[in-house]
Design a protein around this motif. Structure first.
Motif, short mmCIF file in Angstrom:
data_model
loop_
_atom_site.label_atom_id
_atom_site.label_comp_id
_atom_site.label_asym_id
_atom_site.label_seq_id
_atom_site.Cartn_x
_atom_site.Cartn_y
_atom_site.Cartn_z
N VAL A 120 14.48 -1.27 49.02
CA VAL A 120 13.66 -2.39 49.49
C VAL A 120 12.82 -2.96 48.35
CG1 VAL A 120 11.65 -2.96 50.92
CG2 VAL A 120 13.57 -1.71 51.91
N LEU A 121 12.21 -2.08 47.55
CA LEU A 121 11.36 -2.58 46.47
C LEU A 121 12.18 -3.25 45.38
CD1 LEU A 121 8.59 0.16 46.15
CD2 LEU A 121 8.64 -1.94 47.50
N ALA A 122 13.39 -2.75 45.12
CA ALA A 122 14.25 -3.42 44.14
C ALA A 122 14.62 -4.82 44.63
CB ALA A 122 15.50 -2.58 43.88
N ASP A 123 14.93 -4.94 45.92
CA ASP A 123 15.24 -6.25 46.50
C ASP A 123 14.02 -7.17 46.43
OD1 ASP A 123 16.25 -8.38 47.89
OD2 ASP A 123 16.55 -7.32 49.77
N ALA A 124 12.84 -6.62 46.76
CA ALA A 124 11.61 -7.42 46.71
C ALA A 124 11.33 -7.89 45.29
CB ALA A 124 10.43 -6.61 47.24
N ALA A 125 11.54 -7.03 44.30
CA ALA A 125 11.31 -7.42 42.91
C ALA A 125 12.22 -8.56 42.50
CB ALA A 125 11.52 -6.21 42.00
N GLU A 126 13.46 -8.57 43.01
CA GLU A 126 14.39 -9.66 42.71
C GLU A 126 13.92 -10.97 43.31
OE1 GLU A 126 17.27 -10.06 41.05
OE2 GLU A 126 17.19 -8.04 40.19
N ARG A 127 13.19 -10.91 44.41
CA ARG A 127 12.74 -12.12 45.09
C ARG A 127 11.49 -12.72 44.46
NH1 ARG A 127 15.39 -12.34 50.05
NH2 ARG A 127 16.58 -10.45 50.48
N LEU A 128 10.79 -11.96 43.65
CA LEU A 128 9.62 -12.48 42.96
C LEU A 128 10.04 -13.34 41.77
CD1 LEU A 128 7.40 -9.27 43.04
CD2 LEU A 128 6.94 -11.41 44.26
N PRO A 129 9.22 -14.29 41.34
CA PRO A 129 9.57 -15.09 40.16
C PRO A 129 9.75 -14.22 38.92
CG PRO A 129 7.69 -16.04 41.33
CD PRO A 129 7.93 -14.69 41.94
N GLU A 130 10.59 -14.69 38.03
CA GLU A 130 10.76 -13.97 36.77
C GLU A 130 9.43 -13.93 36.02
OE1 GLU A 130 13.31 -12.39 35.27
OE2 GLU A 130 14.48 -12.61 37.11
#
Length: 345
Positions: free
Chosen positions: A214-224
């Motif tokens: 879940v946290l890896a997916d959430a990190a992908e959704r945040l801006p670079e």
């Protein structure tokens, strides 16, 4: 659940974006780039307008669950990728935001999107409550950054929970947050409570592997991250947490401290954190924001495990910690969302 609606809106906004576009969205009053359009560019003003309307819809949807989410006056700004013919006095190679051959910036660079709508916070004041309080305290910038950081992290994690089908965890977050919203008036405190409730829900309802996913997916959704890829994701992550006021400061352990018992020269890192804004509850401390930032900056996208080695200093509130970060052990201490408070013995 909320995540489905947010996902649809965020996907629509992303579908409008273009890598080489000259237009972006900002808050007219503060210059912030609003989530979920932060970091996106659009090839025409009309497309940017559509993205701005969708951004307002996204934030209005999230505000149903979090009434203290900051209000933004979203406008379109044209960003010139190349410097104009006249020198701007800059000596770096970064993009230049400046008008062309005409002197003063044209009004269209701050073109309003919300058609005549004035958002008002409680009491009818045009300025949102959190900004007004921060202005009065003389610390508007950092307080605003912390609130926006917390909401961005929460929104990304909501979306990841929904996309992963973790309904029980998502419901637990909502129930805890509604309860807190009735008792916590200050928006800065409330946004921290939201992160704490979210971390606790992940810890209670998901196993370590699911938490990491879940946290890896959430990190992908945040801006670079705006800064270049970091050689050391630990320093970069804690620099970010310090910049937004989640920690007051940190320092990496040197060899002498390692020899004294706080870790050894291995692939993991040991950090002394001071003034951590999230508080212990039921014997555990939320580490979700640190895990998200570490994952965003890890070149391999790993979700690091985080454990507390012990209290640092004599702070009775439990805000100073020795922290171990292991990029290869996401299941460390039960998962990356929270860490257990070590016994005083």
């Amino acid at each position: 659940m909320i995540g489905t609606t947010l996902l649809d809106i965020a996907d629509h906004i992303e579908s409008l974006a273009a890598d080489d576009g000259e237009f972006s969205l900002v808050c007219a009053r503060y210059g912030d780039r609003p989530v979920p359009a932060a970091g996106l560019r659009f090839e025409s003003r009309e497309t940017a307008r559509a993205a701005a309307r969708a951004t307002e819809q996204y934030r209005d949807t999230l505000r149903r669950y979090d009434p203290e989410l900051p209000f933004y006056d979203v406008v379109v700004r044209q960003e010139f990728a190349e410097p104009p013919s006249e020198s701007t006095g800059r000596d770096d190679d970064g993009p230049t935001f400046a008008p062309g051959d005409g002197g003063s910036p044209p009004a269209e660079l701050a073109d309003r999107i919300v058609d005549g709508t004035v958002h008002r916070g409680p009491g009818g004041d045009d300025a949102p409550t959190d900004r007004r309080r921060a202005d009065q305290a003389g610390g508007r910038g950092r307080a605003r950054d912390r609130v926006e950081f917390c909401h961005a992290a929460a929104a990304a994690t909501f979306e990841a929970l929904s996309a992963g089908g973790h309904d029980r965890a998502e419901s637990a977050v909502m129930n805890a947050y509604f309860s807190l919203a009735e008792r916590v008036a200050d928006p800065d405190d409330l946004c921290l409570c939201l992160l704490e409730a979210m971390a606790t829900a992940l810890d209670r309802h998901l196993d370590p592997g699911a938490q990491a996913s879940v946290l890896a997916d959430a990190a992908e959704r945040l801006p670079e991250p705006s800064e270049p890829a970091a050689a050391d994701p630990v320093d970069a992550a804690f620099d970010r947490l310090a910049a937004v006021g989640l920690v007051e400061g940190y320092e990496r352990v040197d060899e002498a401290e390692s020899a004294a018992g706080y870790g050894a020269p291995t692939a993991d890192a040991t950090v002394r954190v001071s003034g951590y804004a999230l508080s212990p509850a039921d014997g555990r401390v939320a580490t979700l924001p640190a895990a998200l930032e570490l994952c965003r900056r890890d070149s391999r996208g790993r979700t690091a495990g985080i454990a507390l080695l012990g209290a640092a200093g004599s702070d009775a509130t439990g805000s100073d910690w020795w922290v171990r970060v292991d990029p290869d052990a996401p299941a460390l201490d039960g998962g990356p969302s929270t860490a257990s408070v070590p016994s005083a013995d």
